[in-house]
Write a protein that holds these residues in place. Sequence first.
Motif, PDB file in Angstrom:
ATOM      1  N   SER A 157      13.192  38.772  12.048  1.00  0.00           N
ATOM      2  CA  SER A 157      14.480  39.070  12.079  1.00  0.00           C
ATOM      3  C   SER A 157      15.429  37.871  12.122  1.00  0.00           C
ATOM      4  O   SER A 157      15.385  37.272  13.087  1.00  0.00           O
ATOM      5  CB  SER A 157      14.681  40.002  13.272  1.00  0.00           C
ATOM      6  N   VAL A 160       9.965  40.744  15.307  1.00  0.00           N
ATOM      7  CA  VAL A 160      10.000  42.030  15.952  1.00  0.00           C
ATOM      8  C   VAL A 160       8.946  43.001  15.116  1.00  0.00           C
ATOM      9  O   VAL A 160       8.234  42.907  14.033  1.00  0.00           O
ATOM     10  CB  VAL A 160      11.366  42.640  15.449  1.00  0.00           C
ATOM     11  N   LEU A 174       8.610  46.763  13.951  1.00  0.00           N
ATOM     12  CA  LEU A 174       9.458  48.236  13.881  1.00  0.00           C
ATOM     13  C   LEU A 174       8.720  49.476  13.695  1.00  0.00           C
ATOM     14  O   LEU A 174       7.465  49.386  13.188  1.00  0.00           O
ATOM     15  CB  LEU A 174      10.310  47.758  12.866  1.00  0.00           C
ATOM     16  N   ASN A 200      11.749  50.861  17.668  1.00  0.00           N
ATOM     17  CA  ASN A 200      11.516  49.827  17.487  1.00  0.00           C
ATOM     18  C   ASN A 200      11.477  48.732  18.566  1.00  0.00           C
ATOM     19  O   ASN A 200      11.960  49.033  19.675  1.00  0.00           O
ATOM     20  CB  ASN A 200      12.812  48.997  16.629  1.00  0.00           C
ATOM     21  N   ASN A 201      10.596  47.662  18.586  1.00  0.00           N
ATOM     22  CA  ASN A 201      10.329  46.883  19.783  1.00  0.00           C
ATOM     23  C   ASN A 201       9.884  47.441  20.994  1.00  0.00           C
ATOM     24  O   ASN A 201      10.540  47.325  21.838  1.00  0.00           O
ATOM     25  CB  ASN A 201      11.459  46.079  19.827  1.00  0.00           C
ATOM     26  N   GLN A 206      12.001  49.994  24.802  1.00  0.00           N
ATOM     27  CA  GLN A 206      12.148  49.475  23.463  1.00  0.00           C
ATOM     28  C   GLN A 206      13.688  49.376  23.360  1.00  0.00           C
ATOM     29  O   GLN A 206      14.534  49.773  24.199  1.00  0.00           O
ATOM     30  CB  GLN A 206      11.557  50.529  22.250  1.00  0.00           C
ATOM     31  N   ASP A 207      14.033  48.908  21.896  1.00  0.00           N
ATOM     32  CA  ASP A 207      15.455  48.744  21.777  1.00  0.00           C
ATOM     33  C   ASP A 207      16.168  50.157  22.102  1.00  0.00           C
ATOM     34  O   ASP A 207      15.726  51.404  21.631  1.00  0.00           O
ATOM     35  CB  ASP A 207      15.667  48.511  20.191  1.00  0.00           C
TER      36      ASP A 207
END
Length: 768
Positions: free
Chosen positions: A474, A481, A483, A496-497, A565-566
Amino acid sequence: MNQDYIKPDNWSILEEGFDVERVESSESLFSLGNGAMGQRANFEEQYSGATFQGSYIAGVYYPDKTKVGWWKNGYPEYFAKVLNAPNWIGINILINGEMLDLYRCKEVRNFRRELNMKEGWYERSFTAVLQNDLEVEVKITRFLSIHRNELGAINFEVEVLNSDATVVFEPYIDSGITNEDANWEEKFWQTLDVKTEEHRAYITSKTLKTEFHATAFMQSQLLKNGKVLSEEATEVIFEEKISFRYTVEAKKGEKVSLQKFGGYVTNMNHKKEDLVPAAKAVLESALKAGFVTLKKEQKEAWEKIWEMADITIEGDVKAQQGIRFNIFQLNQTYLGEDARLNIGPKGFTGEKYGGSTYWDTEAYCIPFYMATKDHHVARNLLTYRYNHLGKAIENAEKLGFSNGAALYPMVTMNGEESHNEWEITFEEIHRNGAMVIAIKRYVEYTGDYSYVPEKGLEVMIAIARFWQQRANYSSQKDKYVILGVTGPNEYENNVNNNWYTNYLAKWCLEYAISNIEKVKIDYPGDYDRVMDKTGLKVDEIAKWQEVADKMYFPYSEEYKVFLQQDNFLDKEIIPVSELPKAQRPINQKWSWDRILRSCYIKQADVLQGFYFFEDHFPKEELEKHYDFYEPLTVHESSLSPCVHSIQAAALGRMDQAYQFYLRTSRLDLDDYNHEVKEGCHITSMAGTWMSVVEGFGGMRVVEGKLSFNPKIPNGWNSFSFKVNFRNQILKVSVAPGKTGFVLEGNDFLEILVNEKSIVVEPNNLVSV
């Protein structure tokens, strides 16, 4: 409400009183297995009420065509199913022409079941009044031989209490069976041959597509008042079924019984043309030994298993019953003697999760088998995955990965992915890391590094290649990352993450690099072979290191915790304690859309990482993350309570650790998730063992030494367990304020207790 009809007992699972609503649940709880085959506790006699028939042969499966509305690229073409095998236990009973059927009886009283875990047998007894007013007392004993793992035995005893009567026993075998969970209502078996000779019956069938061949067989003998009768039997042969008809005149109060021997032989262990002769040899040997001797053999075989595997708990019968039930079912499912086999989430107790193995084996089961048997058993489980490496590489290729990258399957029988929910099949990729975790734990515990150069390094390289390709750079973050994943918390998909997945990926990359360096120095021959086989180059390793060094981890400055996570904090954070009980379990009460948008966690996710990598973080970090995530966890996975129990114990929160222990150990006995009729949760049972040994016993391996930080729940007088550590057997006994260690063998063992070094000499009690 949880079910509470199982009577507390130290060594047996007991049910008293007949209730048609409990039949299917009890069929799961009273299941039998011997590692090679297993069966639900279905009634031998006819039963016209609701029942879930199930007999299973280890390693025999069928590729049931995947059923999805919209085919996605990369989908597996089939969902592997453990198969309901031909039924050999059936015995119809007619008394003066009336069929014995508990669902239709006028009255059933004194109904009792016992699963005797100490000796490995199942018994059912009852008094019934039939439609023709005959009153009968019945007692049935059944077991699957550990010593002769192709054989099962049944003793079915009938006493007519209020009249003389003609009793007819009709033992049968039947290959016209189907799976409860068939996708397309296909038949999975084709019957090839039906034959009888000298009171013996054989049905040889093969599975469609996979072409496993199995011969189900039986032989019976009639007894009156304990003496064998030389009664002739009438044969009835159909296309897929054989029965014999034995008729006996019984005076009022006389006991008549049928002893039936049966089981399976398969082409996994015999040539196809030798199946019937092999079955005949099993029956001849069984008949020669006799039911009583076979039962004695069974007792002795289980005595040997319990000698090493037992955990004793003094002062808490429900806790004791729970742990023994878990240990018993694990040993019924897998005994470690065949590297072709593995541990299914339902074992031999049902058909849900059809595949033979999940990541549960590597994450939860290997420690149990490693410590209660020997390192060869754990090595067999690792070898199972090594043997499937080629298929794992194929699985990754189907998803677009290259250069020998491997993605181990979520569900498999033969190494091929056979799971068909996209958010699991494509996204729950953390399972790959569990394969490497298992190798690490094996090496640390057994001290047997030889597995790495021989087999393990190839697995690590293929998995490292996957992680390097699956991560992407990224430019926004100047980080790598990962995803579009699903973490262990399956109540969030396509995120994501996921912190756990990213951390596992970074660790796998670094662990592969360090092992490549070690093998290069210590095992140069193996190093050259593996490098040649994998085509690994120095610049590829440098790329792995770059990805590991720059891996991104979501973090909250506000809460000072790693985020699951995000965007986790975009969710409305409401603790589980504020959820109305009427809305639990949410997986049965809420829409999937609502679950996915909620903050609720199915099982340990970030905390799964803190469990695996406990030594990477100070205890204060564990405490902070535990306090943040546990209140949001609904524990609707069987794999959740055990991890939380271990962590609560590490934090000294013994009341909570105990509650989680009770939940994992009695998950099925008390049916916490209201689903036990589908089968027991076998793989999470290994987590129950870990809750005691790693949780309350505080056992770890620190720099090659066993380390203990023992604690004991309130109300327990003591608990004890044994572990086989590097071929030295250590018994640990914990009581309030005191822990004792006894070592079997000839050599001393240095251990750590509460971080202090202690030397234990053979056959000498050391108290701390």
